[in-house]
Design a protein around this motif. Structure first.
Motif, PDB file in Angstrom:
ATOM      1  N   UNK A  45       4.741 -21.618   9.761  1.00 35.97           N
ATOM      2  CA  UNK A  45       4.346 -20.365   9.117  1.00 35.97           C
ATOM      3  C   UNK A  45       3.833 -19.398  10.166  1.00 35.97           C
ATOM      4  N   UNK A  46       4.312 -18.166  10.091  1.00 36.55           N
ATOM      5  CA  UNK A  46       3.876 -17.131  11.023  1.00 36.55           C
ATOM      6  C   UNK A  46       3.449 -15.898  10.264  1.00 36.55           C
ATOM      7  N   UNK A  47       2.446 -15.201  10.800  1.00 35.09           N
ATOM      8  CA  UNK A  47       2.034 -13.897  10.285  1.00 35.09           C
ATOM      9  C   UNK A  47       2.467 -12.855  11.308  1.00 35.09           C
ATOM     10  N   UNK A  48       2.973 -11.730  10.823  1.00 33.35           N
ATOM     11  CA  UNK A  48       3.521 -10.705  11.707  1.00 33.35           C
ATOM     12  C   UNK A  48       3.289  -9.315  11.125  1.00 33.35           C
ATOM     13  N   UNK A  49       3.434  -8.324  11.979  1.00 32.46           N
ATOM     14  CA  UNK A  49       3.413  -6.918  11.545  1.00 32.46           C
ATOM     15  C   UNK A  49       4.286  -6.095  12.477  1.00 32.46           C
ATOM     16  N   UNK A  50       4.843  -5.035  11.941  1.00 36.61           N
ATOM     17  CA  UNK A  50       5.338  -3.942  12.758  1.00 36.61           C
ATOM     18  C   UNK A  50       4.152  -2.992  12.823  1.00 36.61           C
ATOM     19  N   UNK A  51       3.605  -2.800  14.020  1.00 33.19           N
ATOM     20  CA  UNK A  51       2.313  -2.139  14.145  1.00 33.19           C
ATOM     21  C   UNK A  51       2.271  -1.162  15.308  1.00 33.19           C
ATOM     22  N   UNK A  52       1.326  -0.225  15.199  1.00 32.53           N
ATOM     23  CA  UNK A  52       1.067   0.771  16.242  1.00 32.53           C
ATOM     24  C   UNK A  52      -0.326   0.537  16.811  1.00 32.53           C
ATOM     25  N   UNK A  53      -0.532   1.039  18.010  1.00 30.72           N
ATOM     26  CA  UNK A  53      -1.886   1.075  18.551  1.00 30.72           C
ATOM     27  C   UNK A  53      -2.699   2.065  17.732  1.00 30.72           C
ATOM     28  N   UNK A  54      -4.014   2.031  17.904  1.00 30.35           N
ATOM     29  CA  UNK A  54      -4.912   2.871  17.113  1.00 30.35           C
ATOM     30  C   UNK A  54      -5.873   3.632  18.010  1.00 30.35           C
ATOM     31  N   UNK A  72       5.867   1.916  16.460  1.00 31.69           N
ATOM     32  CA  UNK A  72       5.575   0.577  15.947  1.00 31.69           C
ATOM     33  C   UNK A  72       6.399  -0.460  16.708  1.00 31.69           C
ATOM     34  N   UNK A  73       5.813  -1.629  16.869  1.00 32.03           N
ATOM     35  CA  UNK A  73       6.532  -2.749  17.471  1.00 32.03           C
ATOM     36  C   UNK A  73       6.142  -4.014  16.737  1.00 32.03           C
ATOM     37  N   UNK A  74       7.012  -5.004  16.795  1.00 32.39           N
ATOM     38  CA  UNK A  74       6.754  -6.276  16.138  1.00 32.39           C
ATOM     39  C   UNK A  74       5.713  -7.059  16.920  1.00 32.39           C
ATOM     40  N   UNK A  85       2.144  -1.178   9.827  1.00 34.93           N
ATOM     41  CA  UNK A  85       2.960  -0.337   8.950  1.00 34.93           C
ATOM     42  C   UNK A  85       3.746  -1.178   7.954  1.00 34.93           C
ATOM     43  N   UNK A  86       4.177  -2.358   8.388  1.00 31.87           N
ATOM     44  CA  UNK A  86       4.838  -3.356   7.548  1.00 31.87           C
ATOM     45  C   UNK A  86       4.349  -4.708   8.038  1.00 31.87           C
ATOM     46  N   UNK A  87       4.085  -5.614   7.103  1.00 30.38           N
ATOM     47  CA  UNK A  87       3.546  -6.920   7.483  1.00 30.38           C
ATOM     48  C   UNK A  87       4.153  -7.998   6.614  1.00 30.38           C
ATOM     49  N   UNK A  88       3.942  -9.238   7.031  1.00 30.00           N
ATOM     50  CA  UNK A  88       4.427 -10.323   6.200  1.00 30.00           C
ATOM     51  C   UNK A  88       4.220 -11.678   6.810  1.00 30.00           C
TER      52      UNK A  88
END
Length: 194
Positions: free
Chosen positions: A165-174, A184-186, A86-89
Motif C-alpha cells: 500500500x502506498x500513499x501519494x499526491x500530485x503536489x506543489x511546493x507551498x 505539481x509533481x508526483x 492537488x490530487x491524492x490517493x
C-alpha cells in the motif's frame, strides 16, 4: 512492513518520495517555508500517530522537541517541507490486481471523509469507477509506470499473499501562506505491506 520500515524502504526505493530527514535535537527548521513533522514507532500501534502538517518553523521545532522526549530511542521522527496536494490517493498492489483510488486535493478527503473521485482496478482488464476524466493522461501513465516498478521491486512480499500500500499526491511546493508554488509533481509519502 510497518510505517517506520516503510519510511526507510521508500527512501531506498528510487520512487519520487518526500525528501524526509530524521529529526535530532540539533535539527534546524528554516523560517522561510512550512514544515510537516511525523512520527513512526518500531513496535505497537502505528496508525494515527502524532503529527503536525503545514506549520511554521517555531511550531515544528517545539512539536518535534516534545515528541522527541516522549518516544523511545528506536522510534523515528521525520520532517520535510510541507506541500500542497492537488490530487491524492492510495495504491494497493496485490498478487492478482492493482487498485488506484484518487481524490481531489488532500488524501484526508479519502481516508478521513471517505470521498473518492475515481477508482481504477487493473487485473486482466481495466475497470474505472467514477470520474473517468479525473486524471490527465500523463498523470495516469506515470502512476501506472510506478505501479509496474513497485510490483517488481516488492515481488517477494506480493507473492507471499501480501499487499503493498502506498500513499501519494500530485503536489506543489507551498509558500508561508499555503499558496501553491510551481508545477505539481508526483510524490509518495508512505508505503507499507499488509
Amino acid at each position: 512492513m510497518n510505517k517506520l520500515q516503510g519510511f526507510y524502504s521508500l527512501e531506498k526505493s528510487n520512487l519520487p518520495a518526500v525528501p524526509w530527514r530524521k529529526y535530532s535535537s540539533d535539527t534546524i527548521f528554516s523560517d522561510n517555508i512550512l514544515w510537516t513533522v511525523r512520527s513512526a514507532v518500531k513496535e505497537g500501534e502505528d496508525l494515527n500517530l502524532p503529527r503536525k502538517v503545514g506549520v511554521r518553523a517555531e511550531i515544528a521545532k517545539e512539536f518535534a522537541k516534545n515528541l522527541y522526549s516522549s518516544l523511545k530511542s528506536e522510534d523515528l521522527i521525520i520532517y520535510y517541507p510541507y506541500f500542497i496536494a492537488l490530487k491524492s490517493g492510495v495504491i494497493d498492489i496485490s498478487q492478482h490486481r492493482t487498485v488506484i483510488e484518487a481524490v481531489k486535493d488532500d488524501l484526508w478527503n479519502l481516508v478521513t471523509y471517505n470521498k473518492k473521485d475515481v477508482t481504477i482496478i487493473f487485473n486482466d482488464d481495466i475497470e474505472i469507477i467514477g470520474n473517468e476524466k479525473f486524471f490527465e493522461q500523463n498523470e495516469l501513465l506515470e502512476l501506472i509506470d510506478y505501479c509496474i516498478t513497485i510490483r517488481k521491486k516488492f515481488q517477494s512480499e506480493i507473492s507471499n499473499q501480501k499487499s503493498v500500500l502506498l500513499e501519494w499526491s500530485f503536489a506543489c511546493e507551498s509558500d508561508l501562506y499555503k499558496n501553491p508554488i510551481g508545477d505539481a509533481r508526483l510524490v509518495f509519502y508512505e508505503i507499507r505491506t499488509v
